[in-house]
Design a protein around this motif. Structure first.
Motif, PDB file in Angstrom:
ATOM      1  N   TYR A 154       0.910  -1.231   0.208  1.00 54.74           N
ATOM      2  CA  TYR A 154       0.138  -0.050   0.104  1.00 54.74           C
ATOM      3  C   TYR A 154       0.694   1.343  -0.048  1.00 54.74           C
ATOM      4  O   TYR A 154       0.624   2.164  -0.719  1.00 54.74           O
ATOM      5  CB  TYR A 154      -0.928  -0.024   1.146  1.00 54.74           C
ATOM      6  N   ARG A 173       1.933   6.642  -1.728  1.00 54.75           N
ATOM      7  CA  ARG A 173       0.561   5.779  -1.584  1.00 54.75           C
ATOM      8  C   ARG A 173       0.476   5.181  -3.038  1.00 54.75           C
ATOM      9  O   ARG A 173       0.354   5.805  -4.214  1.00 54.75           O
ATOM     10  CB  ARG A 173      -0.550   6.459  -1.335  1.00 54.75           C
ATOM     11  N   ARG A 174       0.865   3.877  -2.973  1.00 55.30           N
ATOM     12  CA  ARG A 174       1.008   3.052  -4.356  1.00 55.30           C
ATOM     13  C   ARG A 174      -0.136   3.301  -5.304  1.00 55.30           C
ATOM     14  O   ARG A 174       0.020   3.296  -6.444  1.00 55.30           O
ATOM     15  CB  ARG A 174       1.367   1.583  -4.124  1.00 55.30           C
ATOM     16  N   ASN A 175      -1.425   2.990  -4.579  1.00 55.19           N
ATOM     17  CA  ASN A 175      -2.620   3.043  -5.577  1.00 55.19           C
ATOM     18  C   ASN A 175      -3.021   4.382  -6.341  1.00 55.19           C
ATOM     19  O   ASN A 175      -3.147   4.472  -7.543  1.00 55.19           O
ATOM     20  CB  ASN A 175      -3.844   2.560  -4.900  1.00 55.19           C
ATOM     21  N   ASP A 176      -2.546   5.429  -5.777  1.00 51.71           N
ATOM     22  CA  ASP A 176      -2.836   6.591  -6.422  1.00 51.71           C
ATOM     23  C   ASP A 176      -1.624   7.697  -6.534  1.00 51.71           C
ATOM     24  O   ASP A 176      -1.729   8.741  -7.219  1.00 51.71           O
ATOM     25  CB  ASP A 176      -3.883   7.484  -5.869  1.00 51.71           C
ATOM     26  N   GLY A 177      -0.388   7.355  -6.222  1.00 52.68           N
ATOM     27  CA  GLY A 177       0.706   8.137  -6.348  1.00 52.68           C
ATOM     28  C   GLY A 177       0.681   9.186  -5.257  1.00 52.68           C
ATOM     29  O   GLY A 177       1.805  10.146  -5.539  1.00 52.68           O
ATOM     30  N   THR A 178      -0.023   9.486  -4.174  1.00 55.88           N
ATOM     31  CA  THR A 178       0.005  10.483  -3.311  1.00 55.88           C
ATOM     32  C   THR A 178       1.109  10.454  -2.526  1.00 55.88           C
ATOM     33  O   THR A 178       1.644   9.514  -1.859  1.00 55.88           O
ATOM     34  CB  THR A 178      -1.180  10.377  -2.569  1.00 55.88           C
ATOM     35  N   SER A 195       8.604   9.402  -6.514  1.00 54.00           N
ATOM     36  CA  SER A 195       7.930   8.928  -7.848  1.00 54.00           C
ATOM     37  C   SER A 195       8.063   7.574  -7.927  1.00 54.00           C
ATOM     38  O   SER A 195       8.663   6.843  -7.358  1.00 54.00           O
ATOM     39  CB  SER A 195       8.575   9.960  -9.052  1.00 54.00           C
ATOM     40  N   TYR A 204       5.030   2.683 -12.118  1.00 54.53           N
ATOM     41  CA  TYR A 204       4.258   2.008 -11.829  1.00 54.53           C
ATOM     42  C   TYR A 204       4.474   0.245 -12.304  1.00 54.53           C
ATOM     43  O   TYR A 204       4.493  -0.691 -11.507  1.00 54.53           O
ATOM     44  CB  TYR A 204       2.951   2.210 -11.856  1.00 54.53           C
ATOM     45  N   THR A 238      -2.786   0.720   5.842  1.00 53.50           N
ATOM     46  CA  THR A 238      -3.383   1.755   5.034  1.00 53.50           C
ATOM     47  C   THR A 238      -3.157   3.187   5.723  1.00 53.50           C
ATOM     48  O   THR A 238      -3.342   4.204   5.288  1.00 53.50           O
ATOM     49  CB  THR A 238      -4.924   1.492   4.544  1.00 53.50           C
TER      50      THR A 238
END
Length: 124
Positions: free
Chosen positions: A32, A52-57, A71, A74, A102
């Motif tokens: 995550y 945050r891996r799912n959305d790059g935050t 950065s 993915y 999370t």
């Protein structure tokens, strides 16, 4: 199990830049957060940045905000840490880490996989 391999450390002068890379392999599907931590001699390991891996935050420690950028590539399961305007106080061993939880991206105790570390030395 996740394996992490860092690269890109080295010896630079104050004001220079470096880019660290962290390649993840193995059971990466449930990661995550990917994070970067550092540890200087005689000091505790401290949070530098996380993504945050799912959305790059991205998330940053105050000490590196505005100078470092995290950065990802993915598809390649690779995370980068671009470090600009390096200072002598940035000297440390830098570790890449991965967690499936999370929350608590800045807490090293929640990260379950760690790389071997790469030395960054900034001379003044």
């Amino acid at each position: 199990q996740v394996q992490l391999v860092e690269s890109g450390g080295g010896l630079v002068q104050a004001g220079d830049s470096l880019r660290l890379s962290c390649a993840a392999s193995g059971r990466t599907f449930n990661i995550y957060f990917m994070g970067w931590f550092r540890q200087a001699p005689g000091k505790e390991r401290e949070f530098v940045s996380a993504l945050r891996r799912n959305d790059g935050t991205p998330y940053y420690a105050d000490s590196v905000k505005g100078r470092f950028t995290i950065s990802r590539a993915y598809a390649e399961n690779t995370v980068y840490l671009q470090m600009n305007s390096l200072k002598s106080e940035d000297t440390a061993v830098y570790y890449c880490a991965a967690r499936v939880g999370t929350a608590g991206w800045a807490d090293p105790s929640g990260y379950t996989s760690w790389g071997q570390g790469t030395q960054v030395t900034v001379s003044s």
